[in-house]
Design an enzyme around this catalytic site. Structure first.
Site, PDB file in Angstrom:
ATOM      1  N   SER A 182     -19.062  -1.069  16.217  1.00 23.74           N
ATOM      2  CA  SER A 182     -19.195  -0.841  17.661  1.00 23.74           C
ATOM      3  C   SER A 182     -17.844  -0.418  18.210  1.00 23.74           C
ATOM      4  O   SER A 182     -16.794  -0.868  17.714  1.00 23.74           O
ATOM      5  CB  SER A 182     -19.626  -2.148  18.339  1.00 23.74           C
ATOM      6  OG  SER A 182     -19.394  -2.086  19.725  1.00 23.74           O
ATOM      7  N   TYR A 211     -18.661 -11.094  18.941  1.00 19.20           N
ATOM      8  CA  TYR A 211     -19.245  -9.798  18.567  1.00 19.20           C
ATOM      9  C   TYR A 211     -18.130  -8.789  18.265  1.00 19.20           C
ATOM     10  O   TYR A 211     -18.118  -8.149  17.207  1.00 19.20           O
ATOM     11  CB  TYR A 211     -20.129  -9.325  19.726  1.00 19.20           C
ATOM     12  CG  TYR A 211     -20.722  -7.955  19.557  1.00 19.20           C
ATOM     13  CD1 TYR A 211     -21.918  -7.772  18.863  1.00 19.20           C
ATOM     14  CD2 TYR A 211     -20.110  -6.829  20.109  1.00 19.20           C
ATOM     15  CE1 TYR A 211     -22.472  -6.504  18.716  1.00 19.20           C
ATOM     16  CE2 TYR A 211     -20.648  -5.568  19.970  1.00 19.20           C
ATOM     17  CZ  TYR A 211     -21.838  -5.404  19.279  1.00 19.20           C
ATOM     18  OH  TYR A 211     -22.378  -4.161  19.139  1.00 19.20           O
ATOM     19  N   LYS A 215     -17.209  -7.071  14.752  1.00 18.60           N
ATOM     20  CA  LYS A 215     -17.332  -5.608  14.657  1.00 18.60           C
ATOM     21  C   LYS A 215     -16.019  -5.019  14.117  1.00 18.60           C
ATOM     22  O   LYS A 215     -16.026  -4.034  13.375  1.00 18.60           O
ATOM     23  CB  LYS A 215     -17.702  -5.014  16.021  1.00 18.60           C
ATOM     24  CG  LYS A 215     -19.139  -5.340  16.438  1.00 18.60           C
ATOM     25  CD  LYS A 215     -20.120  -4.571  15.585  1.00 18.60           C
ATOM     26  CE  LYS A 215     -21.502  -5.133  15.547  1.00 18.60           C
ATOM     27  NZ  LYS A 215     -22.420  -4.411  14.680  1.00 18.60           N
TER      28      LYS A 215
HETATM   29  N1  LIG Z   1     -27.049  -0.173  21.436  1.00 13.53           N
HETATM   30  C1  LIG Z   1     -25.749   0.098  21.546  1.00 13.53           C
HETATM   31  O1  LIG Z   1     -25.289   0.734  22.506  1.00 13.53           O
HETATM   32  C2  LIG Z   1     -24.788  -0.350  20.490  1.00 13.53           C
HETATM   33  C3  LIG Z   1     -23.419  -0.132  20.734  1.00 13.53           C
HETATM   34  C4  LIG Z   1     -22.519  -0.503  19.742  1.00 13.53           C
HETATM   35  C5  LIG Z   1     -22.965  -1.023  18.544  1.00 13.53           C
HETATM   36  N2  LIG Z   1     -24.300  -1.243  18.356  1.00 13.53           N
HETATM   37  C6  LIG Z   1     -24.710  -1.831  17.075  1.00 13.53           C
HETATM   38  O2  LIG Z   1     -25.868  -1.194  16.590  1.00 13.53           O
HETATM   39  C7  LIG Z   1     -26.683  -2.112  15.861  1.00 13.53           C
HETATM   40  C8  LIG Z   1     -28.095  -2.089  16.428  1.00 13.53           C
HETATM   41  O3  LIG Z   1     -27.998  -2.424  17.801  1.00 13.53           O
HETATM   42  P1  LIG Z   1     -29.270  -2.368  18.766  1.00 13.53           P
HETATM   43  O4  LIG Z   1     -28.720  -2.086  20.116  1.00 13.53           O
HETATM   44  O5  LIG Z   1     -30.309  -1.495  18.194  1.00 13.53           O
HETATM   45  O6  LIG Z   1     -29.718  -3.912  18.719  1.00 13.53           O
HETATM   46  P2  LIG Z   1     -31.177  -4.608  18.851  1.00 13.53           P
HETATM   47  O7  LIG Z   1     -32.068  -3.803  19.701  1.00 13.53           O
HETATM   48  O8  LIG Z   1     -30.897  -6.015  19.256  1.00 13.53           O
HETATM   49  O9  LIG Z   1     -31.712  -4.595  17.346  1.00 13.53           O
HETATM   50  C9  LIG Z   1     -31.100  -5.427  16.418  1.00 13.53           C
HETATM   51  C10 LIG Z   1     -31.891  -5.418  15.144  1.00 13.53           C
HETATM   52  O10 LIG Z   1     -31.268  -6.307  14.219  1.00 13.53           O
HETATM   53  C11 LIG Z   1     -32.247  -7.158  13.654  1.00 13.53           C
HETATM   54  N3  LIG Z   1     -31.605  -8.390  13.219  1.00 13.53           N
HETATM   55  C12 LIG Z   1     -30.884  -9.256  13.944  1.00 13.53           C
HETATM   56  N4  LIG Z   1     -30.447 -10.265  13.181  1.00 13.53           N
HETATM   57  C13 LIG Z   1     -30.896 -10.022  11.940  1.00 13.53           C
HETATM   58  C14 LIG Z   1     -30.766 -10.690  10.697  1.00 13.53           C
HETATM   59  N5  LIG Z   1     -30.083 -11.848  10.590  1.00 13.53           N
HETATM   60  N6  LIG Z   1     -31.350 -10.172   9.615  1.00 13.53           N
HETATM   61  C15 LIG Z   1     -32.054  -9.014   9.697  1.00 13.53           C
HETATM   62  N7  LIG Z   1     -32.225  -8.327  10.843  1.00 13.53           N
HETATM   63  C16 LIG Z   1     -31.643  -8.839  11.950  1.00 13.53           C
HETATM   64  C17 LIG Z   1     -33.286  -7.312  14.742  1.00 13.53           C
HETATM   65  O11 LIG Z   1     -34.555  -7.597  14.181  1.00 13.53           O
HETATM   66  P3  LIG Z   1     -35.321  -8.998  14.230  1.00 13.53           P
HETATM   67  O12 LIG Z   1     -34.916  -9.687  15.492  1.00 13.53           O
HETATM   68  O13 LIG Z   1     -36.751  -8.594  14.173  1.00 13.53           O
HETATM   69  O14 LIG Z   1     -34.843  -9.708  12.995  1.00 13.53           O
HETATM   70  C18 LIG Z   1     -33.326  -5.902  15.318  1.00 13.53           C
HETATM   71  O15 LIG Z   1     -34.155  -5.076  14.543  1.00 13.53           O
HETATM   72  C19 LIG Z   1     -25.996  -3.466  15.972  1.00 13.53           C
HETATM   73  O16 LIG Z   1     -25.226  -3.722  14.826  1.00 13.53           O
HETATM   74  C20 LIG Z   1     -25.102  -3.301  17.177  1.00 13.53           C
HETATM   75  O17 LIG Z   1     -23.967  -4.122  17.117  1.00 13.53           O
HETATM   76  C21 LIG Z   1     -25.217  -0.926  19.303  1.00 13.53           C
END
Ligand SMILES: NC(=O)c1ccc[n+]([C@@H]2O[C@H](COP(=O)([O-])OP(=O)(O)OC[C@H]3O[C@@H](n4cnc5c(N)ncnc54)[C@H](OP(=O)(O)O)[C@@H]3O)[C@@H](O)[C@H]2O)c1
Length: 330
Positions: A182, A211, A215
């Site tokens: 991130s 977090y 990251k």
């Molecule tokens: N969205 C953004 O703007 C943004 C920005 C910077 C970085 N990121 C990074 O991108 C990634 C995805 O983010 P997102 O925004 O799509 O988040 P999200 O909507 O919360 O999705 C997170 C996913 O991770 C899964 N998960 C969580 N804990 C888990 C575990 N212990 N084992 C297996 N699966 C697990 C969840 O599935 P279940 O709950 O069904 O297990 C869900 O599918 C993350 O690493 C986040 O830090 C996102």
């Protein structure tokens, strides 16, 4: 009109430093005029890709695009019903999609061992392992083995999963490991205090801090894994997705989400670099880099900042001990 490369280089880097411009939907809207070509149709036909955190958000968007490129995509998450629903959605979007919903809680090292044992049996050659699962718990929580949850989910579990799937990655041509970090990691440079408090027991716990710290550690993880897996011909990269509209962002950072919603990228655009690095031959011409919008970026906001090599080593050794793997990077 196409601009000369030196001009697009300056524009691209400036967008990255002016965070709201580069991270929002404005970033890819401009950069796609000069960024490298899309992977060709069918680029991943016959190849297996494991995507953690694929039940929603960026993981689901990436899995959809990887399936569109012909991959057999293993969708990992903690809940079978959510994964089944995600798989059904992908099959609607991509009628011939080959997607396999498989539960694995990547924060739970026993679950990781069990999943990896099944997978090395059933998938002899793995093209890519995508560490995308992410969490931002509001209060300090521990994994099944007693590790702080962001550390377990973002760093320790992914390290063990990579190590255990290494034979399948090594057996495939042009294989890769990708780590979704991130831009928040820029706010958390490596600190000497982490060497003795990786579990975040000291001071007041703040989810956003935990977090950002983990990251940052993911970037270190990718760099260390790049060295460790080089002999197997496996490349490793980390990246940030910009700011993308997902349920995760809305739940973990509701205030931020409200303010920036009009300029957030959609999930597909947030997953673009991940998909590109998974499918493009260009990803294998380097290893251990940190990417955004299809271009390597500095791992520190000020490019001349450096990390203490001894501290990096101490932190890596501590994480490797938690994952129960040998410490040597290679
Ligand atoms: N969205 C953004 O703007 C943004 C920005 C910077 C970085 N990121 C990074 O991108 C990634 C995805 O983010 P997102 O925004 O799509 O988040 P999200 O909507 O919360 O999705 C997170 C996913 O991770 C899964 N998960 C969580 N804990 C888990 C575990 N212990 N084992 C297996 N699966 C697990 C969840 O599935 P279940 O709950 O069904 O297990 C869900 O599918 C993350 O690493 C986040 O830090 C996102």
């Amino acid at each position: 009109m196409s601009l000369p490369r030196p001009v697009t280089d300056v524009l691209d880097t400036a967008l990255d430093k002016v965070v709201p411009a580069g991270y929002s939907s404005i970033g890819p809207a401009l950069r796609r005029r000069w960024w490298p070509a899309d992977p060709p149709a069918g680029a991943l036909t016959g190849r297996h890709v494991v995507v953690t955190g694929a039940s929603r958000g960026l993981g689901l968007a990436a899995a959809t695009e990887l399936a569109r490129l012909g991959a057999t995509v293993h969708l990992l998450g903690r809940d079978q019903a959510r994964l089944d629903q995600a798989a059904a959605g992908i099959r609607v979007a991509v009628p011939n999609a080959d997607v396999l919903p498989e539960t694995c809680d990547v924060s739970d090292l026993d679950d990781v061992r069990a999943y990896a044992a099944r997978t090395v049996e059933s998938v002899p050659r793995l093209h890519a392992l995508v560490h995308n699962a992410g969490v931002m718990p509001p209060s300090r929580t521990e994994s099944a083995q007693g590790h702080e949850l962001t550390l377990a989910t973002h760093v320790v579990g992914p390290l063990l999963l990579t190590e255990l799937l290494r034979p399948a990655l090594a057996a495939a041509d042009d294989s890769r490991v990708l780590v979704m970090s991130s831009g928040g990691m820029y706010s958390a440079p490596l600190q000497a205090s982490w060497a003795h408090d990786l579990q975040y027991r000291e001071g007041t716990y703040r989810g956003i801090r935990a977090y950002a710290r983990t990251k940052r550690l993911q970037v270190l993880l990718a760099e260390q894994l790049a060295t460790r897996l080089a002999a197997d011909g496996v490349v490793v990269h980390s990246m940030h997705p910009g700011w993308a509209s997902t349920e995760g962002i809305a739940e973990s950072m509701p205030g931020f989400n409200r303010v920036v919603r009009p300029i957030l990228r959609d999930a597909r655009s947030g997953a673009d670099t991940l998909v590109w690095l998974t499918a493009s031959p260009e990803a294998t011409t380097s290893t251990g880099l940190f990417w955004a919008d299809r271009r390597p970026r500095s791992t520190t906001y000020l490019p001349w900042s450096t990390e203490d090599p001894q501290l990096r080593r101490q932190v890596w050794d501590a994480v490797a001990t938690m994952a129960g793997i040998e410490h040597a990077p290679a």
